[in-house]
Write a protein that holds these residues in place. Structure first.
Motif, short mmCIF file in Angstrom:
data_model
loop_
_atom_site.label_atom_id
_atom_site.label_comp_id
_atom_site.label_asym_id
_atom_site.label_seq_id
_atom_site.Cartn_x
_atom_site.Cartn_y
_atom_site.Cartn_z
N PRO A 52 52.45 81.38 29.53
CA PRO A 52 53.65 82.00 28.98
C PRO A 52 54.09 81.33 27.68
N ALA A 53 55.05 81.93 27.01
CA ALA A 53 55.61 81.33 25.80
C ALA A 53 56.46 80.13 26.18
N ALA A 54 56.47 79.13 25.31
CA ALA A 54 57.27 77.93 25.56
C ALA A 54 58.74 78.21 25.32
N ALA A 55 59.60 77.63 26.19
CA ALA A 55 61.04 77.79 26.05
C ALA A 55 61.73 76.45 25.87
N GLY A 56 60.96 75.39 25.70
CA GLY A 56 61.51 74.06 25.53
C GLY A 56 60.41 73.04 25.62
N THR A 57 60.76 71.77 25.39
CA THR A 57 59.79 70.68 25.44
C THR A 57 60.36 69.53 26.27
N LEU A 58 59.50 68.92 27.07
CA LEU A 58 59.89 67.79 27.89
C LEU A 58 59.12 66.56 27.44
N GLY A 59 59.80 65.43 27.40
CA GLY A 59 59.13 64.17 27.13
C GLY A 59 59.39 63.60 25.75
N GLY A 60 59.79 64.44 24.80
CA GLY A 60 60.04 63.96 23.45
C GLY A 60 61.44 63.40 23.30
N LYS A 61 61.76 62.98 22.10
CA LYS A 61 63.06 62.40 21.81
C LYS A 61 64.17 63.40 22.15
N SER A 63 64.87 64.65 25.07
CA SER A 63 64.62 65.51 26.23
C SER A 63 65.18 64.86 27.49
N ALA A 64 65.11 65.58 28.60
CA ALA A 64 65.72 65.12 29.84
C ALA A 64 65.04 63.89 30.42
N CYS A 65 63.73 63.72 30.17
CA CYS A 65 62.97 62.63 30.77
C CYS A 65 62.21 61.87 29.70
N ALA A 66 62.35 60.55 29.71
CA ALA A 66 61.57 59.70 28.80
C ALA A 66 60.19 59.50 29.40
N LEU A 67 59.16 60.03 28.74
CA LEU A 67 57.80 60.01 29.27
C LEU A 67 56.81 59.57 28.19
N PRO A 68 55.62 59.10 28.60
CA PRO A 68 54.58 58.75 27.61
C PRO A 68 53.91 59.97 26.99
N VAL A 69 54.20 61.16 27.52
CA VAL A 69 53.65 62.40 26.98
C VAL A 69 54.77 63.41 26.81
N SER A 70 54.48 64.46 26.06
CA SER A 70 55.38 65.61 26.00
C SER A 70 54.56 66.86 26.33
N PHE A 71 55.25 67.90 26.80
CA PHE A 71 54.61 69.18 27.03
C PHE A 71 55.67 70.27 27.06
N ALA A 72 55.22 71.49 26.88
CA ALA A 72 56.14 72.62 26.80
C ALA A 72 56.56 73.06 28.20
#
Length: 214
Positions: A52-61, A63-72
């Protein structure tokens, strides 16, 4: 706007529990099937869904969660960070093998019952961490690994089934793992049952195909 971290659900326990909230997964008889993305799915496995189309990103500056990766993220999926995942009081819920849960992304606002959960393990080979994660869960079978990619990153993916002791039925689950300079990251998709799991596969594929190391 970042979501406030909240404690992990103490009502949840492995295998019972999608309905209660926290779904911890993976384990079983290990099989290995290295296969490229363009090889047809094995018999009985669901076809690869459209992304599907992305509606947001997780993991980046920011975002809701501080992670070593980001994804849509797919539309309607709501992420929240796990509060104090290192607290030994909650180790039975926040740890699985070498991995600690850091973030869960709730599918309920999108109309499904299940979560994408993001776990981190110490830096090392993705396959090793994923195998440890799977071996730590009881009730799994038909475990199959393959080497693939998550975005531009080399990745290991596992598919398997878990037998729910409450319903006495098996359901499909899957996860992928990638190595980063900071940690190994495991992204897992469960679901209330196999139908819910398959309905959520497009969101999982969106996360896998857009993953980036930060």
């Amino acid at each position: 706007m970042p979501q406030r971290a909240r404690p992990i659900r103490t009502a949840a326990v492995p295998a019972a529990l999608v309905a209660a909230g926290l779904l911890l997964t993976a384990c079983g008889a290990l099989g290995t099937t290295p296969e490229p993305d363009d090889v047809p799915a094995r018999a009985g496995a669901p076809e690869k869904p459209a992304v599907p189309a992305a509606a947001g990103t997780l993991g980046g500056k920011g975002s809701a969660c501080a992670l070593p990766v980001s994804f849509a993220l797919a539309e309607g999926w709501k992420p929240e960070a796990i509060e104090n995942p290192e607290d030994p009081e909650f180790a039975a819920l926040t740890r699985q093998g070498p991995a600690t849960v850091r973030c869960e992304v709730d599918a309920k606002p999108s109309g499904n019952i299940g979560y994408l959960r993001v776990w981190t393990a110490p830096k090392g080979p993705a396959r090793t961490a994923l195998e440890g994660f799977v071996k730590a869960e009881k009730g799994s079978s038909a475990v199959s690994y393959r080497e693939t990619r998550a975005g531009a990153l080399p990745a290991t993916e596992v598919t398997y089934t878990v037998r729910d002791p409450l319903t006495e039925e098996s359901k499909e689950e899957r996860a992928f793992a990638v190595s980063t300079p900071e940690a190994t990251v495991i992204v897992h998709l469960g679901g209330l049952d196999t139908d819910e799991h398959r309905a959520m596969l497009p969101a999982y594929e969106l996360a896998r195909t857009t993953a980036k190391a930060l």
